[in-house]
Design a protein around this motif. Sequence first.
Motif, short mmCIF file in Angstrom:
data_model
loop_
_atom_site.label_atom_id
_atom_site.label_comp_id
_atom_site.label_asym_id
_atom_site.label_seq_id
_atom_site.Cartn_x
_atom_site.Cartn_y
_atom_site.Cartn_z
N PHE A 20 0.96 -1.02 0.10
CA PHE A 20 -0.04 0.00 0.08
C PHE A 20 1.03 1.28 0.09
CE2 PHE A 20 -1.96 3.50 2.38
CZ PHE A 20 -3.32 3.40 1.68
N GLN A 21 0.74 2.02 -0.85
CA GLN A 21 1.50 3.37 -0.98
C GLN A 21 0.83 4.55 -1.02
OE1 GLN A 21 3.93 4.37 -4.86
NE2 GLN A 21 5.49 3.69 -3.30
N ARG A 22 1.44 5.59 -0.39
CA ARG A 22 0.68 7.04 -0.17
C ARG A 22 1.70 7.99 -0.24
NH1 ARG A 22 -4.39 8.10 1.69
NH2 ARG A 22 -5.07 6.61 0.30
N LYS A 23 1.65 8.98 -0.92
CA LYS A 23 2.51 10.35 -0.89
C LYS A 23 1.80 10.94 0.14
CE LYS A 23 4.80 13.81 -3.40
NZ LYS A 23 4.99 14.41 -4.58
N THR A 24 2.60 11.43 1.19
CA THR A 24 2.07 12.37 2.36
C THR A 24 1.76 13.60 1.73
OG1 THR A 24 4.02 12.56 3.42
CG2 THR A 24 2.51 10.52 3.79
N ASP A 25 0.69 14.22 2.34
CA ASP A 25 0.53 15.76 2.30
C ASP A 25 -0.25 16.35 3.48
OD1 ASP A 25 -2.13 15.23 1.19
OD2 ASP A 25 -1.26 15.49 -0.75
N ASP A 56 10.66 20.48 8.69
CA ASP A 56 9.31 20.61 8.37
C ASP A 56 8.14 19.92 9.37
OD1 ASP A 56 7.23 21.65 6.73
OD2 ASP A 56 7.81 20.49 5.02
N VAL A 57 6.92 20.14 8.90
CA VAL A 57 5.83 19.48 9.55
C VAL A 57 6.18 18.12 9.46
CG1 VAL A 57 4.41 21.48 9.76
CG2 VAL A 57 4.38 19.88 7.68
N PHE A 58 5.65 17.28 10.22
CA PHE A 58 5.88 15.76 10.07
C PHE A 58 4.33 14.89 10.39
CE2 PHE A 58 7.80 16.97 14.04
CZ PHE A 58 7.19 16.08 15.16
N GLY A 59 4.17 13.74 9.82
CA GLY A 59 3.07 13.15 10.06
C GLY A 59 2.94 12.43 11.40
N MET A 60 1.74 12.19 11.81
CA MET A 60 1.21 11.23 12.80
C MET A 60 1.73 9.86 12.73
SD MET A 60 -1.38 13.12 11.31
CE MET A 60 -2.32 14.55 11.68
N GLY A 61 2.22 9.25 13.76
CA GLY A 61 2.57 7.90 13.94
C GLY A 61 1.56 7.07 13.51
N ASP A 97 6.67 12.93 1.65
CA ASP A 97 7.26 11.57 1.77
C ASP A 97 6.33 10.60 0.84
OD1 ASP A 97 9.74 12.43 3.13
OD2 ASP A 97 9.13 11.35 5.00
N VAL A 98 6.96 9.68 0.48
CA VAL A 98 6.19 8.65 -0.17
C VAL A 98 6.33 7.24 0.64
CG1 VAL A 98 5.97 6.87 -2.32
CG2 VAL A 98 6.68 9.45 -2.75
N LEU A 99 5.34 6.92 1.37
CA LEU A 99 5.33 5.90 2.34
C LEU A 99 4.74 4.47 1.78
CD1 LEU A 99 4.49 7.74 5.49
CD2 LEU A 99 6.78 7.37 4.75
N THR A 100 5.50 3.53 1.76
CA THR A 100 4.97 2.21 1.31
C THR A 100 5.03 1.14 2.25
OG1 THR A 100 6.05 2.70 -1.02
CG2 THR A 100 5.33 0.50 -0.36
N ALA A 101 3.64 0.53 2.68
CA ALA A 101 3.38 -0.22 3.68
C ALA A 101 3.82 -1.70 3.24
CB ALA A 101 2.09 -0.43 4.16
N HIS A 102 4.67 -2.56 3.57
CA HIS A 102 4.96 -3.80 3.20
C HIS A 102 4.63 -4.99 4.12
CE1 HIS A 102 8.01 -2.41 -0.01
NE2 HIS A 102 8.12 -1.52 0.91
N GLY A 103 4.49 -6.32 3.64
CA GLY A 103 4.24 -7.45 4.44
C GLY A 103 4.76 -8.61 3.95
N LYS A 104 5.45 -9.55 5.06
CA LYS A 104 5.91 -10.71 4.33
C LYS A 104 5.47 -11.80 5.36
CE LYS A 104 10.68 -12.56 3.46
NZ LYS A 104 11.77 -12.24 3.14
N ILE A 105 5.20 -12.80 4.89
CA ILE A 105 4.76 -13.86 5.51
C ILE A 105 5.88 -14.78 6.16
CG2 ILE A 105 3.48 -16.08 5.45
CD1 ILE A 105 1.85 -14.92 3.21
N THR A 106 5.67 -14.78 7.85
CA THR A 106 6.79 -15.48 8.42
C THR A 106 6.19 -16.81 9.00
OG1 THR A 106 6.15 -14.27 10.30
CG2 THR A 106 7.81 -13.26 9.09
N ARG A 107 5.01 -16.91 9.02
CA ARG A 107 4.50 -18.18 9.54
C ARG A 107 3.09 -18.57 8.99
NH1 ARG A 107 2.66 -19.48 15.74
NH2 ARG A 107 2.54 -21.56 15.56
N LYS A 108 3.09 -19.86 8.86
CA LYS A 108 1.50 -20.48 8.42
C LYS A 108 1.05 -21.63 9.37
CE LYS A 108 -0.43 -22.48 4.29
NZ LYS A 108 -0.03 -22.78 2.87
N TYR A 109 0.02 -21.47 9.90
CA TYR A 109 -0.49 -22.19 10.95
C TYR A 109 -1.92 -22.41 11.22
CZ TYR A 109 -0.41 -18.46 13.91
OH TYR A 109 -0.65 -17.23 14.59
#
Length: 144
Positions: A20-25, A56-61, A97-109
């Motif tokens: 998921f990607q978003r350029k923040t403003d 500069d201003v910065f985004g909410m965590g 900033d261009v923020l990209t959310a990533h995910g990687k599978i570590t366990r399947k059960y």
Amino acid sequence: MSDGLVYWEDVEEGEEIPTFQRKTDIMHWNRYAALNDEFVYIHMDADYAKSIGQPDVFGMGNLRLAYLHNMLRSWVEEEGDIKRVGCQYRALNFREDVLTAHGKITRKYQEDGDCLIDLDVWVENQNGDNTCPGSATVRLPSRS
């Protein structure tokens, strides 16, 4: 997979999920702030942010947590559930900033009849810096 629906049987440990990607403003931050009553000068007033030593201003965590949630929800769709997601805020994200959310599978059960997936999740800025490492557990539907 069929029709984009992700089934537990179709994923493997080590796979990455769609990002998921978003350029923040300021407009994104204003919408988020309005929903969370978080109109704070460090997020909205560049002069104030500079007066406390920031460039500069910065985004909410928590907005980065929302990006992680958006990524997970898009992946599991309505048929899956986000059981748990958590993260740490390790660096600031600034306007444009261009923020990209990533995910990687570590366990399947399987546990208590649920088909579960654990993931490492994180948010990177346009420089490839991991500003928000975390983890998540989701439930996916099963073909059986």
